[in-house]
Write an enzyme that holds these catalytic residues in place. Structure first.
Site, PDB file in Angstrom:
ATOM      1  N   ALA A  11      81.365  11.360  76.190  1.00 41.09           N
ATOM      2  CA  ALA A  11      82.571  11.498  76.716  1.00 41.09           C
ATOM      3  C   ALA A  11      82.807  12.784  77.092  1.00 41.09           C
ATOM      4  CB  ALA A  11      83.613  10.617  76.185  1.00 41.09           C
ATOM      5  N   THR A  93      72.635  18.135  75.122  1.00 35.45           N
ATOM      6  CA  THR A  93      71.305  18.558  74.735  1.00 35.45           C
ATOM      7  C   THR A  93      71.024  20.072  74.624  1.00 35.45           C
ATOM      8  OG1 THR A  93      70.846  18.404  77.362  1.00 35.45           O
ATOM      9  CG2 THR A  93      70.146  16.595  76.011  1.00 35.45           C
ATOM     10  N   CYS A 277      74.774  25.132  80.989  1.00 35.85           N
ATOM     11  CA  CYS A 277      73.580  24.538  81.455  1.00 35.85           C
ATOM     12  C   CYS A 277      72.583  25.768  82.090  1.00 35.85           C
ATOM     13  CB  CYS A 277      73.860  23.399  82.442  1.00 35.85           C
ATOM     14  SG  CYS A 277      74.522  22.220  81.702  1.00 35.85           S
TER      15      CYS A 277
HETATM   16  P1  NAD Z   1      79.427  17.703  76.230  1.00 38.02           P
HETATM   17  O1  NAD Z   1      79.113  18.212  74.662  1.00 38.02           O
HETATM   18  O2  NAD Z   1      80.685  17.991  76.940  1.00 38.02           O
HETATM   19  O3  NAD Z   1      79.317  16.013  75.892  1.00 38.02           O
HETATM   20  C1  NAD Z   1      78.794  15.362  75.079  1.00 38.02           C
HETATM   21  C2  NAD Z   1      79.401  14.263  74.384  1.00 38.02           C
HETATM   22  O4  NAD Z   1      78.339  13.333  73.622  1.00 38.02           O
HETATM   23  C3  NAD Z   1      79.926  15.059  73.117  1.00 38.02           C
HETATM   24  O5  NAD Z   1      81.552  14.421  73.131  1.00 38.02           O
HETATM   25  C4  NAD Z   1      79.370  14.218  71.835  1.00 38.02           C
HETATM   26  O6  NAD Z   1      80.576  13.919  70.859  1.00 38.02           O
HETATM   27  C5  NAD Z   1      78.732  12.992  72.324  1.00 38.02           C
HETATM   28  N1  NAD Z   1      77.784  12.520  71.421  1.00 38.02           N
HETATM   29  C6  NAD Z   1      76.693  13.426  71.263  1.00 38.02           C
HETATM   30  N2  NAD Z   1      75.624  12.388  70.302  1.00 38.02           N
HETATM   31  C7  NAD Z   1      76.346  11.254  70.398  1.00 38.02           C
HETATM   32  C8  NAD Z   1      76.253   9.745  69.852  1.00 38.02           C
HETATM   33  N3  NAD Z   1      74.965   9.843  69.118  1.00 38.02           N
HETATM   34  N4  NAD Z   1      76.892   8.775  70.208  1.00 38.02           N
HETATM   35  C9  NAD Z   1      77.909   9.043  70.847  1.00 38.02           C
HETATM   36  N5  NAD Z   1      78.339  10.221  71.469  1.00 38.02           N
HETATM   37  C10 NAD Z   1      77.549  11.211  70.997  1.00 38.02           C
HETATM   38  O7  NAD Z   1      78.070  17.817  77.225  1.00 38.02           O
HETATM   39  P2  NAD Z   1      78.379  17.744  78.780  1.00 38.02           P
HETATM   40  O8  NAD Z   1      78.674  19.115  79.224  1.00 38.02           O
HETATM   41  O9  NAD Z   1      78.941  16.567  79.096  1.00 38.02           O
HETATM   42  O10 NAD Z   1      76.526  17.632  79.024  1.00 38.02           O
HETATM   43  C11 NAD Z   1      75.969  16.375  78.739  1.00 38.02           C
HETATM   44  C12 NAD Z   1      74.486  16.463  79.432  1.00 38.02           C
HETATM   45  O11 NAD Z   1      74.739  16.701  80.822  1.00 38.02           O
HETATM   46  C13 NAD Z   1      73.916  17.735  78.754  1.00 38.02           C
HETATM   47  O12 NAD Z   1      72.612  17.495  79.078  1.00 38.02           O
HETATM   48  C14 NAD Z   1      73.941  18.703  80.189  1.00 38.02           C
HETATM   49  O13 NAD Z   1      72.818  19.553  80.364  1.00 38.02           O
HETATM   50  C15 NAD Z   1      74.143  17.869  81.348  1.00 38.02           C
HETATM   51  N6  NAD Z   1      74.977  18.320  82.347  1.00 38.02           N
HETATM   52  C16 NAD Z   1      75.748  18.992  82.264  1.00 38.02           C
HETATM   53  C17 NAD Z   1      76.762  19.417  83.196  1.00 38.02           C
HETATM   54  C18 NAD Z   1      78.097  20.173  83.160  1.00 38.02           C
HETATM   55  O14 NAD Z   1      78.548  20.667  84.106  1.00 38.02           O
HETATM   56  N7  NAD Z   1      78.674  20.160  81.797  1.00 38.02           N
HETATM   57  C19 NAD Z   1      76.479  19.087  84.589  1.00 38.02           C
HETATM   58  C20 NAD Z   1      75.258  18.511  84.985  1.00 38.02           C
HETATM   59  C21 NAD Z   1      74.477  18.081  83.797  1.00 38.02           C
HETATM   60  C1  UGA Z   2      76.005  24.382  87.426  1.00 37.26           C
HETATM   61  C2  UGA Z   2      75.062  23.806  88.770  1.00 37.26           C
HETATM   62  O1  UGA Z   2      75.982  24.284  89.948  1.00 37.26           O
HETATM   63  C3  UGA Z   2      75.532  22.337  88.927  1.00 37.26           C
HETATM   64  O2  UGA Z   2      74.617  21.756  89.967  1.00 37.26           O
HETATM   65  C4  UGA Z   2      74.773  21.650  87.557  1.00 37.26           C
HETATM   66  O3  UGA Z   2      74.899  20.176  87.597  1.00 37.26           O
HETATM   67  C5  UGA Z   2      75.345  22.312  86.395  1.00 37.26           C
HETATM   68  O4  UGA Z   2      75.161  23.474  86.442  1.00 37.26           O
HETATM   69  C6  UGA Z   2      74.736  21.654  85.143  1.00 37.26           C
HETATM   70  O5  UGA Z   2      73.531  21.178  85.272  1.00 37.26           O
HETATM   71  O6  UGA Z   2      75.521  21.921  84.002  1.00 37.26           O
HETATM   72  P1  UGA Z   2      78.236  24.672  86.694  1.00 37.26           P
HETATM   73  O7  UGA Z   2      77.634  25.623  85.670  1.00 37.26           O
HETATM   74  O8  UGA Z   2      79.419  23.809  86.051  1.00 37.26           O
HETATM   75  O9  UGA Z   2      77.185  24.091  87.487  1.00 37.26           O
HETATM   76  O10 UGA Z   2      78.954  25.836  87.599  1.00 37.26           O
HETATM   77  P2  UGA Z   2      78.196  26.755  88.877  1.00 37.26           P
HETATM   78  O11 UGA Z   2      79.209  26.692  89.780  1.00 37.26           O
HETATM   79  O12 UGA Z   2      77.100  26.615  88.718  1.00 37.26           O
HETATM   80  O13 UGA Z   2      78.457  28.194  87.927  1.00 37.26           O
HETATM   81  C7  UGA Z   2      77.755  28.830  86.947  1.00 37.26           C
HETATM   82  C8  UGA Z   2      78.020  30.163  86.637  1.00 37.26           C
HETATM   83  O14 UGA Z   2      77.451  31.130  87.612  1.00 37.26           O
HETATM   84  C9  UGA Z   2      79.605  30.530  86.683  1.00 37.26           C
HETATM   85  O15 UGA Z   2      79.564  31.334  85.620  1.00 37.26           O
HETATM   86  C10 UGA Z   2      79.785  31.141  87.916  1.00 37.26           C
HETATM   87  O16 UGA Z   2      80.735  32.015  87.852  1.00 37.26           O
HETATM   88  C11 UGA Z   2      78.512  31.628  87.998  1.00 37.26           C
HETATM   89  N1  UGA Z   2      78.477  32.207  89.646  1.00 37.26           N
HETATM   90  C12 UGA Z   2      78.315  31.119  90.433  1.00 37.26           C
HETATM   91  C13 UGA Z   2      78.057  33.242  90.063  1.00 37.26           C
HETATM   92  O17 UGA Z   2      78.182  34.450  89.274  1.00 37.26           O
HETATM   93  N2  UGA Z   2      77.701  33.534  91.271  1.00 37.26           N
HETATM   94  C14 UGA Z   2      77.726  32.639  92.088  1.00 37.26           C
HETATM   95  O18 UGA Z   2      77.530  32.990  93.439  1.00 37.26           O
HETATM   96  C15 UGA Z   2      77.772  31.366  91.750  1.00 37.26           C
END
Ligand code: NAD
Ligand code: UGA
Length: 463
Positions: A11, A93, A277
């Site tokens: 979540a 991850t 990420c």
């Molecule tokens: P997060 O740390 O915010 O959330 C992950 C959650 O999973 C945590 O609340 C944790 O308690 C829970 N969890 C872990 N193991 C568990 C289990 N066995 N059972 C139940 N709950 C469990 O992470 P996030 O930012 O949501 O990222 C999740 C994934 O999505 C990562 O692989 C990340 O790379 C990917 N991702 C993140 C973003 C982003 O913007 N944050 C965008 C795209 C993809």
């Molecule tokens: C990024 C990608 O944009 C998403 O598509 C992807 O799903 C996500 O990672 C993920 O896999 O977690 P996010 O990290 O949430 O999203 O935000 P971004 O807008 O990409 O910014 C990332 C970092 O780059 C920030 O620190 C931002 O300030 C910086 N940034 C972004 C710059 O310094 N310059 C830019 O022109 C754009």
């Protein structure tokens, strides 16, 4: 198969918003988001949606609309798995901090735990969806665990990576550039893909839903993040050259961005990219390339990270240098701590590393961020283990009022591009500071001419 029940394990920043939008757009589907973290689930269930654990513009309204109707948050992971036809895995991850691949490979222990739990609990056929970002070929490992430890039921594994960016998660989810679904090319695999396509079709136009094989889907996610981060490192590399030559990086970015082959987005020079990420995913890509013996490929992508580390360090060095080569005992105010605006997420924020450098130089850091708590700031610094918690606490204070944070400061550093920073009464801030009053704009968001007119010594990135 008509899908009526979905669950999502995790979540967090992805699981919460993604499932909230699915629930809003698909009132006929019951969506349950589960997590081991009781505090997080309690916050998602808080009566006042202002207290949900993730700040994203517009998310509270969507949660208010769907929660209790067809959107549920729970710690009962087994029940949710048992009932669901589709199970999304959206757990963290992170980069491995131990053993083989330490500091590079993705740590898949949470993914494996989920797979084992699904295998143990599932009593009927399930579609398991990788929502987390995973190394290419992870689906193979998940399938092996499910098939070898399960109760003889059938599992289909799909890869459906998430491309939302924090701060714009809701609009990214409502109007995605594309939805990517990778699956098996067998008849059962195609059926599973169709079932997931049908869910997204409730609000995403058909031409934006792309289906591929599993490996292409897994690798496309890492590739997308690598390309995005590469653009930032590229423009940041040019920013340093601009500072030496009299060119202005904003002008250069505009000039090249008007070339339709390059495009204008993601060319904002900054103090360095942060977020949970980009670094993690590129390191993972580098590790994968190395394991296949592709050293040139690995080195090519690693340079994106090396440049980013350099950009952060360069920013703190410039502050020290400009302040007459010493910041010892000087108050330096950070406006912003989050890794970008409109989020309360601070993971890998450049602010953490800049602060750490300046504390090494014995500066006193004052922080104001509209969405980040003092506890989070201290946790971020303590996590680095550069010094003990007491020493960090003695070097950093945080404020809920920006004007108070800036009072008596020798310098202000802009670390996040929060819109409100442009609206401040900068004359009032100038009057309350030590002179000369310095501003280091790590986001190029303030009005240079106006600030210089007031009397500030103003330095931006790349000019
Ligand atoms: P997060 O740390 O915010 O959330 C992950 C959650 O999973 C945590 O609340 C944790 O308690 C829970 N969890 C872990 N193991 C568990 C289990 N066995 N059972 C139940 N709950 C469990 O992470 P996030 O930012 O949501 O990222 C999740 C994934 O999505 C990562 O692989 C990340 O790379 C990917 N991702 C993140 C973003 C982003 O913007 N944050 C965008 C795209 C993809
Ligand atoms: C990024 C990608 O944009 C998403 O598509 C992807 O799903 C996500 O990672 C993920 O896999 O977690 P996010 O990290 O949430 O999203 O935000 P971004 O807008 O990409 O910014 C990332 C970092 O780059 C920030 O620190 C931002 O300030 C910086 N940034 C972004 C710059 O310094 N310059 C830019 O022109 C754009």
């Amino acid at each position: 198969m008509e899908i009526t029940k979905i669950c999502c394990i995790g979540a967090g920043y992805v699981g919460g918003p993604t499932m909230a939008v699915i629930a809003q757009k698909c009132p006929h589907i019951q969506v349950t988001v589960v997590d081991l973290n009781e505090e997080r689930i309690a916050a998602w269930n808080d009566k006042d949606t202002a207290n949900i654990p993730i700040y994203e513009p517009g998310l509270d309204k969507i949660v208010s609309e769907a929660r209790g109707r067809n959107l549920f948050f729970s710690t009962d992971v087994e029940k949710a798995i048992d009932e669901a036809q589709i199970i999304f895995i959206s757990v963290n991850t992170p980069t491995k901090t131990y053993g083989k691949g330490k500091g590079m490979a993705a740590d898949l222990k949470y993914i494996e735990l989920c797979a084992r739990q699904i295998a143990r609990v599932a009593k009927d056929n399930k579609i398991v969806v990788e929502k987390s970002t995973l190394p290419v070929r992870t689906a193979e490992a998940i399938k092996s665990i499910l098939d070898n430890t399960g109760n003889g039921v059938q599992f289909q594994i799909l890869s459906n990576p998430e491309f939302l960016a924090e701060g714009t998660a809701v609009s990214d989810l409502l109007q995605p550039d594309r939805i990517l679904i990778g699956g098996d090319t067998t008849a059962e695999g195609k059926k599973a893909i169709e079932a997931l396509v049908a869910v997204y079709s409730n609000w995403v136009p058909a031409d934006k839903i792309l289906t591929t094989n599993v490996w292409s889907s897994e690798l496309s996610k890492l590739t997308a993040n690598a390309f995005l981060a590469q653009r930032i490192s590229s423009i940041n590399a040019m920013s340093e050259l601009c500072e030496k030559t009299g060119a202005d990086v904003n002008e250069v970015a505009k000039a090249i961005g008007m070339d339709s082959r390059i495009g204008s987005k993601f060319l904002k020079a900054s103090v360095g990219f942060g977020g949970s990420c980009f670094q993690k995913d590129i390191l993972n890509l580098v590790y994968i390339a190395k394991t296949y013996g592709l050293h040139e490929v690995a080195d090519y992508w690693e340079q994106v990270i090396i440049m980013n580390d350099h950009q952060k360090r360069r920013f703190s060095s410039r502050i020290v240098q400009t302040l007459y080569n010493t910041v010892s005992g000087k108050k330096i105010t950070f406006l912003g701590w989050a890794f970008k605006k409109d989020t309360n997420d601070t993971r890998e924020s450049a602010a953490i590393y800049v602060a750490d450098d300046l504390i090494n130089e014995h500066a006193n850091i004052a922080v104001y961020d509209p969405k980040v708590s003092n506890k989070k700031i201290m946790d971020d610094l303590n996590y680095l283990e550069t010094r003990n918690a007491e020493q960090n606490a003695n070097s950093v204070s945080s404020f809920s009022d920006p004007y108070e944070a800036c009072q008596n400061a020798h310098a202000i550093a802009i670390l996040t591009e929060w819109d409100e920073f442009t609206q401040y009464d900068w004359q009032k801030i100038y009057d309350s500071m030590q002179k000369p009053a310095f501003i280091f704009d790590g986001r190029n968001v303030l009005n240079a001419a106006e600030l210089r007119g007031i009397g500030f010594v103003y330095q931006a990135i790349g000019s």
